[in-house]
Structure formats: C-alpha cells, structure tokens
Design an enzyme around this catalytic site. Sequence first.
Site, mmCIF file in Angstrom:
data_model
loop_
_atom_site.group_PDB
_atom_site.id
_atom_site.type_symbol
_atom_site.label_atom_id
_atom_site.label_comp_id
_atom_site.label_asym_id
_atom_site.label_seq_id
_atom_site.Cartn_x
_atom_site.Cartn_y
_atom_site.Cartn_z
ATOM 1 N N MET A 31 -7.975 1.661 3.912
ATOM 2 C CA MET A 31 -7.446 2.732 3.076
ATOM 3 C C MET A 31 -6.690 3.815 3.853
ATOM 4 S SD MET A 31 -8.090 1.256 0.406
ATOM 5 C CE MET A 31 -8.388 1.804 -1.263
ATOM 6 N N ASN A 41 -13.723 -8.804 0.882
ATOM 7 C CA ASN A 41 -12.585 -9.691 1.193
ATOM 8 C C ASN A 41 -12.662 -10.169 2.639
ATOM 9 O OD1 ASN A 41 -10.505 -10.124 -1.023
ATOM 10 N ND2 ASN A 41 -10.954 -7.938 -1.243
ATOM 11 N N HIS A 78 -3.969 -6.422 -2.629
ATOM 12 C CA HIS A 78 -3.927 -5.263 -3.532
ATOM 13 C C HIS A 78 -4.454 -5.693 -4.901
ATOM 14 C CE1 HIS A 78 -2.582 -1.396 -5.003
ATOM 15 N NE2 HIS A 78 -2.120 -2.024 -6.061
ATOM 16 N N GLU A 92 7.198 0.530 2.878
ATOM 17 C CA GLU A 92 6.968 1.088 1.541
ATOM 18 C C GLU A 92 5.608 0.609 1.021
ATOM 19 O OE1 GLU A 92 8.778 1.005 -2.933
ATOM 20 O OE2 GLU A 92 10.006 0.161 -1.337
ATOM 21 N N ARG A 95 -1.167 10.437 13.108
ATOM 22 C CA ARG A 95 -1.161 9.039 12.657
ATOM 23 C C ARG A 95 -0.628 8.133 13.764
ATOM 24 N NH1 ARG A 95 -2.210 8.085 7.332
ATOM 25 N NH2 ARG A 95 -2.014 9.901 5.984
HETATM 26 C C1 GAR Z 1 -10.312 -4.629 -2.853
HETATM 27 O O1 GAR Z 1 -10.353 -4.681 -4.244
HETATM 28 C C2 GAR Z 1 -8.879 -4.552 -2.365
HETATM 29 O O2 GAR Z 1 -7.994 -5.280 -3.146
HETATM 30 C C3 GAR Z 1 -8.613 -3.069 -2.481
HETATM 31 O O3 GAR Z 1 -9.796 -2.449 -2.048
HETATM 32 C C4 GAR Z 1 -10.897 -3.312 -2.341
HETATM 33 C C5 GAR Z 1 -11.673 -3.504 -1.060
HETATM 34 O O4 GAR Z 1 -12.853 -4.218 -1.311
HETATM 35 N N1 GAR Z 1 -7.489 -2.671 -1.692
HETATM 36 C C6 GAR Z 1 -6.660 -1.713 -2.031
HETATM 37 O O5 GAR Z 1 -6.775 -1.043 -3.033
HETATM 38 C C7 GAR Z 1 -5.520 -1.480 -1.036
HETATM 39 N N2 GAR Z 1 -4.482 -0.725 -1.644
HETATM 40 P P1 GAR Z 1 -13.587 -4.976 -0.146
HETATM 41 O O6 GAR Z 1 -13.794 -3.948 0.973
HETATM 42 O O7 GAR Z 1 -14.896 -5.395 -0.733
HETATM 43 O O8 GAR Z 1 -12.727 -6.125 0.292
#
Ligand code: GAR
Length: 202
Positions: free
Chosen positions: A92, A16, A111, A145, A67
Amino acid sequence: MARKRVAILISGRGSNMVALIKAAKAKNYPAEIVLVISNRPEAKGLELAQAEGIPTAVIDHKAFSSREEFDAAIDRELKTAKIDIVCLAGFMRVLTDCFVERWRGRMLNIHPSLLPAFKGTDTHRHALLAKAETHGATVHFVVPELDSGPIVMQAEVPVLPDDTEEKLAARVLKVEHRIYPAALKLLASGKIRIDGDRVVAI
Ligand code: GAR
C-alpha cells in the site's frame, strides 16, 4: 530454463502472497519466491512467509525521510537477492516513477476491481455504490500512473442483490488467489510480452 527469482512486496495480511508461495511450490512452476519485503513491521504476512520458509525483510517507510530513499532501500534489497520479477501483493505504498521505470515489464500488481473501473482504494464499496452488476480483480504490469498499466489477467465475479462490502470482497479475493499465480506463471515462463499498452501472447 532457470526459474525466475521473485520478490513479493506486502503491507498487511498477505493472502495473495501465500497463494503465490503455494503455487510456486509446484515442480514445474517457472518462478520461485525467494524474498518477501514488508514496509510495515507488524504485517501479518511476514509470519506467514516465515512459516513457509521464505526469507523476509522489513523496510519501514517511516524510517526514511523521502520516497526516493525508501525506494532505493527496496531496490538495494532486490538487487542483493538477484530478483528477476517483483510482485506487489497488497503493498500500500506509492512507488516513485524512477523505481517503477527501473522495474518496468518486470513488476506486477493485483488490484481488486475490473480495471479500468474503480482505481484506488475501497473498490468494493465503490462497486456497490455504482450498482455494478459485475466486479472482480486484475493483474497488471506496474507503470507510473496508479492502477494502470498493461493488463495480464482479469477475473469477473457477480455482484449479488444482498451483497455487503465484506461478502463481495471475499468473493473477489477468491479469484485473486487464482489469477495472480496464473499471471505470474505467464510472465515467468516468457509467454507474454508488452506491446504498447497491451499484453500479447508470444
Ligand atoms: C487484495 O485484495 C489486493 O487486491 C488489494 O489489497 C488486498 C491485499 O490482501 N490491493 C490493492 O488494493 C492495491 N491497490 P492480501 O494482503 O491478503 O493479499
């Protein structure tokens, strides 16, 4: 109007992130990607960002005892780079409420589900288990949230009878790469604003 300065926060693959970097290369795109921060030194996305000529920083969460300290280090980096907008792209780590409040209205996340369905992790597995007919992706403003917040854009994909998690994930990822640059464009060009828990066009 000056282009907005954007930082992307990643933890891994960075596909992304690459979609955002490529979109921002267009002359009339209202934002420029000026910094990529990873909380994991081994994140594949770091090399991809460097290959695109984008400055990168590693802020390893393991090096901090809380954190709050980790988030403060990220915040310092963002301030130094004079960042206007933060894009979470496969980042993450859960951010503290204090950090999220500071960036409220200026921080987006992508997401891999049609929120509010399937918050959290393993969204593709959960969509298959729930026998969902459609699935997809959401770009939303980040609020304290988890996986909530006003929705900027969503894209739907069908769930097919012979789908596996991998096949479904690949179909969703394709639309992620389309809607994230489009959603950032709306925010950076000042075409949307938050009204309560909704996003409205200006
Ligand atoms: C993507 O699918 C994104 O939507 C998801 O992690 C992946 C990262 O892929 N994000 C989540 O799950 C956040 N809660 P990428 O590193 O190739 O963009």
